[in-house]
Write a protein that holds these residues in place. Structure first.
Motif, PDB file in Angstrom:
ATOM      1  N   GLU A 191      -7.226   1.725  -5.704  1.00  0.00           N
ATOM      2  CA  GLU A 191      -7.209   2.564  -4.514  1.00  0.00           C
ATOM      3  C   GLU A 191      -8.262   2.062  -3.539  1.00  0.00           C
ATOM      4  N   ASN A 236       0.865  -1.173   0.000  1.00  0.00           N
ATOM      5  CA  ASN A 236       0.000   0.000   0.000  1.00  0.00           C
ATOM      6  C   ASN A 236       0.907   1.230   0.000  1.00  0.00           C
ATOM      7  N   TYR A 278      -8.220  -7.319  -2.152  1.00  0.00           N
ATOM      8  CA  TYR A 278      -8.054  -6.324  -1.090  1.00  0.00           C
ATOM      9  C   TYR A 278      -9.416  -5.743  -0.739  1.00  0.00           C
ATOM     10  N   ALA A 291      -5.519   5.104   0.004  1.00  0.00           N
ATOM     11  CA  ALA A 291      -4.245   4.397  -0.139  1.00  0.00           C
ATOM     12  C   ALA A 291      -4.199   3.738  -1.505  1.00  0.00           C
ATOM     13  N   GLY A 311      -3.320  -2.801   6.917  1.00  0.00           N
ATOM     14  CA  GLY A 311      -3.528  -2.297   5.569  1.00  0.00           C
ATOM     15  C   GLY A 311      -4.962  -2.536   5.133  1.00  0.00           C
ATOM     16  N   CYS A 312      -5.146  -3.008   3.916  1.00  0.00           N
ATOM     17  CA  CYS A 312      -6.485  -3.314   3.384  1.00  0.00           C
ATOM     18  C   CYS A 312      -6.654  -4.816   3.193  1.00  0.00           C
ATOM     19  N   VAL A 352      -3.052   0.796  -4.014  1.00  0.00           N
ATOM     20  CA  VAL A 352      -2.863  -0.651  -3.891  1.00  0.00           C
ATOM     21  C   VAL A 352      -2.107  -1.124  -5.121  1.00  0.00           C
ATOM     22  N   LEU A 384      -4.617  -6.757   1.806  1.00  0.00           N
ATOM     23  CA  LEU A 384      -4.094  -7.064   0.482  1.00  0.00           C
ATOM     24  C   LEU A 384      -3.358  -8.398   0.505  1.00  0.00           C
ATOM     25  N   THR A 408       0.863   5.657   0.424  1.00  0.00           N
ATOM     26  CA  THR A 408       0.091   6.835   0.807  1.00  0.00           C
ATOM     27  C   THR A 408       1.043   7.991   1.076  1.00  0.00           C
ATOM     28  N   TRP A 455      -8.836   0.788   5.010  1.00  0.00           N
ATOM     29  CA  TRP A 455      -7.517   0.332   5.423  1.00  0.00           C
ATOM     30  C   TRP A 455      -7.168   0.916   6.792  1.00  0.00           C
TER      31      TRP A 455
END
Length: 428
Positions: free
Chosen positions: A77, A44, A100, A59, A86-87, A61, A89, A46, A81
């Protein structure tokens, strides 16, 4: 060398991934961000180094190509997250696709559950993508299904790993029948609630559960995808982690054969009216003698966890079938960390929380055959990052086990780093 510990950091090459123009991180330790051939590294990105998240921050991706000068490939994106995970991922098995978490823009998923969040599957080779009706928490190793939890419940109990609602946070029952662990088929999006919080409330019930908020965390699927583990937590005071109570469970992938491996229900002086939670430091809870944390499968039947058993807290290895427990690294591994085993089952990779005096986090390999710890490095973390914005190392193996990837802030921004351990593993 102190007893059982050797510093080999000078023998381990380390480099930052990418150009550092944006802050880059992956998140949790429980899955690798390396592709099956170790060429691509999920991340990720940012512009933020730190900051309290509101659910509106975006964020990027994507992945770095480690064989093309760390060239960045953006795949999408997300605003779903957090700094810790994170997300979510991750690679979808060996398909080359990734998945994600994302924020919902259309109709909701199952009634009254997860109205704000989804997940997206992307094929980097074709650019094609599709949306699934639920967010994910953990993926089966073969990529066939995912298990998920209510991220809004984390906002109420463990904000560090939650996602804020798009509009208003939902009202949450303490232990409802329609919230718990959901299983989702990755190919079809079919969803099924396989374990409810009410079932856990009723399973070997104890009085401390009566007025408590209940939730599930740290879910993990075993290598064959047949069983999964999780921690059941409950508390009357969600804003104070010292009031958390814990149970470690395993069960089949369809919700059957529930097994209780450890229970740390205990008296809580923190519930007294005159108790002051501010007396504790940021990471004191991670060193609690009652905490069960960071469980992970070593094999289909073995689970490594930091937690208490028979009155002692250690790295403990549980046998899921027999319930037998073995201490790992007694007298050497003396504090909580994020641990995973390499493919051969001999080497365990882990880290520590910041030292109270130096603010350094240690990264190490532990040789389970020789009972020896080898420190790969020590990484500074600013003491003012706090709990929600912190950057744990969260070490992750490459597929070949020749490299380790960490997240770190020791050079003043949030970045990912690669350590080449191929040479030292051969010599050790």
């Amino acid at each position: 060398m102190t007893f059982g510990i050797a510093d080999i950091s000078r023998q381990v090459p380390i480099r930052q991934v990418g150009d550092g123009k944006l802050n880059s991180f992956f998140g949790y330790y429980n899955k690798t961000n390396f592709s099956v051939d170790d060429r691509f590294l999920l991340a990720n990105r940012t512009p933020m180094f730190t900051g309290n998240l509101t659910g509106k921050e975006v964020a990027e991706v994507g992945y770095f190509d480690l064989q093309d000068g760390d060239r960045w490939h953006k795949l999408g994106e997300t605003t779903a997250w957090n700094w810790q995970m994170g997300c979510q991922l991750q690679w979808v098995g060996s398909t080359g696709k990734i998945i994600y978490n994302t924020r919902a823009t259309g109709a909701s998923g199952p009634a009254n559950v997860y109205p704000d969040f989804r997940s997206t599957v992307v094929d980097p080779a074709s650019g094609e993508s599709y949306e699934l009706p639920l967010p994910i928490y953990v993926m089966a190793p073969n990529g066939a299904f995912a298990l998920t939890l209510n991220y809004s419940r984390f906002i109420a109990t463990h904000k560090t790993i939650g996602y804020l609602a798009t509009e208003q946070e939902p009202e949450l029952e303490l232990a409802p029948e329609d919230d718990g662990v959901w299983r989702m088929d990755i190919a079809t999006g079919k969803t099924e609630l396989i374990l409810s919080l009410r079932q856990l409330f009723d399973f070997q019930h104890v009085p401390s559960m009566d007025k408590a908020m209940h939730w599930i965390t740290h879910m993990e699927v075993n290598p064959s995808g047949t069983r999964f583990l999780f921690i059941h937590r409950w508390t009357e005071r969600p804003d104070d982690e010292f009031c958390y109570l814990h149970r470690l469970f395993t069960m089949n992938g369809d919700g059957s054969d529930l097994r209780l491996l450890e229970d740390t229900d205990h008296p809580l002086p923190q519930l007294e009216a005159d108790y002051d939670p501010s007396q504790h430091g940021t990471f004191d809870y991670e060193k609690s003698i009652y905490q069960i944390s960071h469980p992970l499968w070593k094999s289909d039947d073995e689970i490594i966890v930091w937690g208490p058993h028979d009155g002692e807290i250690h790295y403990q290895l549980y046998d899921d079938r027999s319930g037998a427990v073995t201490v790992i690294g007694r007298g050497i591994l003396t504090e909580n960390g994020h641990m995973t085993y390499g493919r051969d089952g001999r080497w365990m990779l882990s880290d520590t929380y910041p030292d109270d005096r130096t603010n350094q986090r240690a990264l190490f390999l532990f040789d389970t055959h020789k009972d020896r710890r080898y420190d790969l490095g020590a990484f500074y973390t600013p003491s003012d990052l706090g709990k929600h914005n912190r950057c744990d190392l969260h070490p992750r193996w490459s597929r070949s086990n020749n490299m380790v990837c960490i997240d770190s802030v020791h050079e003043g921004s949030r970045q990912m780093y690669l350590l080449d351990i191929s040479g030292v593993r051969e010599r050790l």
